[in-house]
Design an enzyme around this catalytic site. Structure first.
Site, PDB file in Angstrom:
ATOM      1  CG  ASP A  48      41.524 -16.140  35.726  1.00  0.00           C
ATOM      2  OD1 ASP A  48      40.606 -16.062  34.896  1.00  0.00           O
ATOM      3  OD2 ASP A  48      42.672 -16.539  35.422  1.00  0.00           O
ATOM      4  CD  GLU A 119      43.147 -19.467  31.206  1.00  0.00           C
ATOM      5  OE1 GLU A 119      44.194 -19.187  30.577  1.00  0.00           O
ATOM      6  OE2 GLU A 119      42.350 -18.597  31.617  1.00  0.00           O
ATOM      7  CD  GLU A 186      37.954 -16.922  26.337  1.00  0.00           C
ATOM      8  OE1 GLU A 186      38.087 -17.559  27.404  1.00  0.00           O
ATOM      9  OE2 GLU A 186      38.067 -15.681  26.266  1.00  0.00           O
TER      10      GLU A 186
END
Ligand code: KIV
Length: 284
Positions: A48, A119, A186
């Protein structure tokens, strides 16, 4: 690419087991997917991040299911070898488990991707479990989660304190138990990423997670030097595609203005006698 075999999830798991590093990159279009697949990338993420690097939004939250599908479809049409992951946009899985399964099914079935990604850690473990049970391979994403970066205090390194690191480790363990086959780590300290990688059965792919992850992912536009708005610390820029494109287009403009293009090489002609007849017909 003739006779190439599609990489399966067991192939990727075997790479982890054998200590072979996994490469992953984003792509959002047919030509981009052709290039990265031919280069030999293992996993392609239709992320995204599309919202920022292709659609001009300031972040990822405005991206819709339709926009994701419109970009996943050409990528899956192009790819022969790489495993293709379709990213679930913000609010396509956050409302209920039913909503998450329905939308994961749309990306997986209509987009023809090989897995989906969402996520979130412990709070989304039940959602991941339900999507996996529905038969859709699922990729997790923890640490810095761009869709909810505001709540995390912006685009900052996560997990630097003991409490925060424990929470991220627990997130990873919850997703692993829920059946995620891979997790993106991340912007977390490399020591934390190493501990997670050793503790979980699933594959870990770092983006700002350090060398010890099972694989590495970056955004295509970042490594190509195509996205100039900002460059995070974990991005290595391998090319200057922005200036390459800029210079090619500038050269075209000046050749048009200076009547240097199109020369005979780029032009069609017809026989002179046909031209003469045509001129008479046109009244010259
Ligand atoms: O959307 C995306 O490109 C991502 C990467 C940053 C991993 O989630």
């Amino acid at each position: 690419m003739a006779d190439v075999q599609k990489l399966s999830i067991p192939d990727l798991a075997a790479m982890k087991a054998e200590g072979k590093k996994i490469s992953m990159i984003t792509a959002y279009s047919y030509p981009q997917a052709l290039v990265v697949d031919e280069a030999g990338i293992d996993i392609i993420l239709v992320g995204d991040s599309l919202g920022m690097v292709e659609l001009g939004y300031s972040g990822t939250t405005p991206v819709t299911m339709d926009e994701m599908l419109n970009h996943i479809k050409p990528v899956t049409r192009a790819v022969k070898r790489a495993h293709v992951v379709g990213d679930m946009p913000f609010m396509s899985y956050n409302i209920s488990i039913e909503q998450a399964i329905t939308n994961a099914g749309i990306l997986y079935k209509d987009g023809a991707c090989d897995s989906i990604k969402l996520e979130g850690g412990q709070d989304f473990a039940k959602t991941v479990e339900a999507i996996v049970k529905a038969g859709i391979p699922t990729f997790g994403h923890i640490g810095l989660t761009p869709q909810t970066a505001g709540a995390l205090g912006g685009f900052k390194v996560q997990g630097k304190t003991l409490d925060a690191a424990k929470r991220i480790l627990d997130d990873a363990l919850a997703l692993d138990d829920a059946g995620a086959f891979a997790i993106i780590l991340e912007a977390i300290p490399r020591q934390l990423a190493k501990i997670i990688t050793q503790k979980v059965k699933c594959i870990t792919v770092g983006i700002g997670g350090g060398m010890e992850c099972d694989g590495q992912v970056l955004v295509l536009h970042d490594i190509l030097g195509l996205f100039k708005r900002f460059t995070p610390k974990f991005v290595k820029v391998y090319a200057n595609a922005y200036d390459f494109e800029l210079n090619a287009v500038k050269q075209f403009i000046s050749e048009v203005q200076e009547k240097k293009f199109p020369t005979d090489e780029f032009t069609f002609t017809m026989k002179e006698e046909v031209v003469d007849e045509l001129k008479k017909y046109a009244g010259f």
